[in-house]
Motif scaffolding. Structure first.
Motif, short mmCIF file in Angstrom:
data_model
loop_
_atom_site.label_atom_id
_atom_site.label_comp_id
_atom_site.label_asym_id
_atom_site.label_seq_id
_atom_site.Cartn_x
_atom_site.Cartn_y
_atom_site.Cartn_z
N SER A 45 -18.25 -21.14 11.77
CA SER A 45 -19.45 -21.90 11.37
C SER A 45 -18.85 -22.81 10.32
N ASP A 46 -18.19 -22.63 9.25
CA ASP A 46 -17.95 -23.70 8.21
C ASP A 46 -16.78 -24.73 8.74
N THR A 47 -15.92 -24.02 9.64
CA THR A 47 -15.13 -25.13 10.40
C THR A 47 -15.65 -25.98 11.04
N ILE A 48 -16.60 -25.61 12.01
CA ILE A 48 -17.28 -26.45 12.75
C ILE A 48 -18.27 -27.53 11.88
N ALA A 49 -18.85 -27.24 10.99
CA ALA A 49 -19.43 -28.21 9.71
C ALA A 49 -18.50 -28.87 9.54
N TYR A 50 -17.53 -28.70 8.97
CA TYR A 50 -16.40 -29.24 7.97
C TYR A 50 -15.89 -30.51 9.38
N ALA A 51 -15.74 -30.11 10.47
CA ALA A 51 -15.11 -31.06 11.49
C ALA A 51 -16.22 -31.97 11.91
N GLY A 103 -11.21 -33.08 14.45
CA GLY A 103 -11.27 -31.88 15.43
C GLY A 103 -10.91 -30.43 14.67
N LEU A 104 -11.19 -29.55 15.58
CA LEU A 104 -10.92 -28.25 14.96
C LEU A 104 -10.01 -27.44 16.11
N ARG A 105 -9.51 -26.25 15.79
CA ARG A 105 -8.68 -25.78 16.85
C ARG A 105 -8.90 -24.50 16.93
N TYR A 106 -8.91 -23.69 18.02
CA TYR A 106 -8.91 -22.31 18.18
C TYR A 106 -7.76 -21.80 18.62
N THR A 107 -7.26 -20.56 18.04
CA THR A 107 -6.01 -19.86 18.57
C THR A 107 -6.49 -19.20 19.92
N GLY A 160 -10.36 -22.74 13.48
CA GLY A 160 -9.65 -23.23 11.96
C GLY A 160 -9.45 -24.48 11.99
N PRO A 161 -9.23 -25.06 10.82
CA PRO A 161 -8.74 -26.59 10.82
C PRO A 161 -7.91 -26.88 11.90
#
Length: 194
Positions: A119-125, A131-135, A141-142
């Protein structure tokens, strides 16, 4: 059902380390030799060095350097560094409970509930128009190729355990560079299960 907090698990006050992409984390710099890592890490607490099992012959031999807190000698490692014979220090992991807190542009990465971090990563992006990335496991994560987010079981919860990585010998990406020991779900050789 009760969830254990860091205090319940004996966490110590966290240091705050800075992350510099392709440079290092805190006092640890990518490319350091095994002796340099042990000397630098030893200023924070006792270290233990062990050779990692070679799962892939393409990679040079690597060593795992575990750094424990002085205050909690019996605790799991606060930081784990992986040093390649060919390229030096290439991976630094911060334990979800005992490790130093590391942030990416103000986004706290260590020890967070994975849903909260997403949630924090999406808000940051959205705020920073990046962008953000998923493993491959689905952890958000960032969008920084030097950060691979992993999960660590803490009580009944999964908390974030980031790996800070540069590409090592024979690998194409940071994901390919990840040490085999970090592939396990929960990633913690001594899980914090209560």
């Amino acid at each position: 059902m009760t969830f254990n907090t860091e205090a319940d698990l004996g966490a110590v006050e966290r240091d705050e380390w800075l992350y510099a992409p392709t440079i290092g984390v805190g006092p640890l710099r990518f490319g350091m030799s095994l002796d340099e890592v042990v000397k630098t890490a030893g200023t924070f607490g006792p270290t233990k060095v062990s050779e990692c099992v070679r799962h892939h012959s393409i990679f040079a031999p690597i060593w795992r350097v575990e750094v424990h807190h002085r205050e909690v000698a019996a605790s799991p490692p606060a930081v784990t560094g992986y040093v390649s014979q060919a390229v030096g220090l290439f991976c630094i992991a911060s334990d979800a409970v005992h490790g130093p807190q590391v942030a990416f542009d103000g986004l706290r990465l260590v020890g967070k509930d994975l849903a909260e971090l997403e949630s924090d990563t999406i808000a940051y992006a959205e705020t920073h128009d990046v962008g953000l990335r998923y493993t491959p496991e689905g952890y958000a994560g960032p969008d920084d190729p030097g950060i691979v987010l992993r999960a660590q079981r803490v009580g009944l919860a999964l908390r974030s355990r980031p790996l800070f990585i540069v590409t090592r010998d024979g690998a194409n990406t940071e994901w390919d560079s990840m040490p085999s020991e970090e592939y396990r779900l929960g990633n913690n050789p001594q899980p914090n299960v209560v």
